[in-house]
Design a protein around this motif. Structure first.
Motif, PDB file in Angstrom:
ATOM      1  N   LYS A 131       0.867  -1.170   0.000  1.00 52.36           N
ATOM      2  CA  LYS A 131       0.000   0.000   0.000  1.00 52.36           C
ATOM      3  C   LYS A 131       0.907   1.224   0.000  1.00 52.36           C
ATOM      4  CE  LYS A 131      -4.416   1.506   1.707  1.00 52.36           C
ATOM      5  NZ  LYS A 131      -5.600   1.095   2.464  1.00 52.36           N
ATOM      6  N   ASP A 168      -7.688   1.744  -3.524  1.00 53.37           N
ATOM      7  CA  ASP A 168      -6.968   0.772  -2.700  1.00 53.37           C
ATOM      8  C   ASP A 168      -5.501   1.168  -2.505  1.00 53.37           C
ATOM      9  OD1 ASP A 168      -6.928  -1.616  -1.190  1.00 53.37           O
ATOM     10  OD2 ASP A 168      -5.922  -2.637  -2.840  1.00 53.37           O
ATOM     11  N   ARG A 218      -2.673   0.282  -3.942  1.00 52.29           N
ATOM     12  CA  ARG A 218      -1.673  -0.784  -3.879  1.00 52.29           C
ATOM     13  C   ARG A 218      -0.897  -0.839  -5.192  1.00 52.29           C
ATOM     14  NH1 ARG A 218      -1.931  -3.913   0.556  1.00 52.29           N
ATOM     15  NH2 ARG A 218      -3.836  -3.741   1.810  1.00 52.29           N
TER      16      ARG A 218
END
Length: 238
Positions: free
Chosen positions: A183, A197, A199
């Motif tokens: 992350k 997200d 990531r």
């Protein structure tokens, strides 16, 4: 520096494989035919075919010729030491590099402190790699001084490996790599156009010289939607 005949042949055949002039499962023309086609010595063609084998584009079949293998357009080899420019040329990617930051630091950042590195200055280089105009990779390089005593902007925009090897005479030997999914912070997420997200695939590399001394640390953040990572390996009996 002009490209050698071998490099020209390697690149041309790689582009033809990419554009399906030579499709997966088909054989390339024979060495004699390629020699005539490119106006080159057979030994030069043979070396170019060896380069294509190393890239994982073909497999030589005894008595039959060079079989074209199935490849993915933007698959990055993770085990070799290949510059982005070299991959761009070999695989015919529509790619460009933008230098976002270049400066000399008094020492490595605290989060990158490594026992094998004494306190010394480093060049910090941050570059964004774009494919078809879309952000795909954010590279952060830390190059130790010495042996890297200078790093011009022109070299950073072009190919630092070409500059290090051809201009500074630095002999790059091997690298270790670790691949994880992390992350990332808002800056990296925004730069790579990541989703909520946040990531990215992180390829963390340490690159060494012939005398086994570490000279480069690289953190490459890859947009997971844009790239796949493959290792093309050949059996070598030990």
């Amino acid at each position: 520096m002009e490209n050698s005949k071998q490099e020209i042949i390697t690149r041309d055949i790689a582009l033809k494989i990419k554009h399906k002039v030579y499709s997966p499962g088909e054989y390339l023309p024979s060495e004699n035919q390629l020699s005539e086609l490119y106006g080159a010595a057979r030994n030069t063609v043979r070396k170019a075919l060896g380069d294509l084998m190393d890239l994982g584009l073909i497999q030589k079949i005894k008595g039959k010729g060079s079989l074209v293998l199935d490849i993915q357009r933007y698959s990055f080899p993770v085990s070799g030491i290949t510059s982005f420019k070299e991959l761009n040329q070999a695989l015919g990617m529509d790619a460009e590099t933008k230098v976002l930051h270049l400066e000399e630091l008094d020492k490595l950042p605290a989060n990158l402190s490594i026992e094998e590195i004494p306190a010394k200055k480093v060049f910090y280089l941050e570059r964004l790699r774009l494919i078809d105009g879309e952000p795909a990779v954010l590279d952060r390089d830390y190059l130790l001084n010495p042996p890297v005593k200078s790093l011009p902007l022109a070299a950073a925009e072009n190919s630092i490996y070409a500059y290090l090897e051809d201009e500074l005479g630095i002999k790059i030997s091997y690298a270790t790599k670790e691949i994880t999914v992390r992350k990332v912070d808002d800056y990296i997420a925004q730069t790579l156009h990541l989703d909520h997200d946040k990531r990215a695939v992180l390829v963390f590399s340490k690159t060494y010289l012939e005398d086994t001394s570490l000279f480069q640390i690289t953190a490459s953040y890859h947009n997971p939607d844009e790239f796949s990572f493959n290792d093309f390996a050949r059996r070598r009996k030990i």
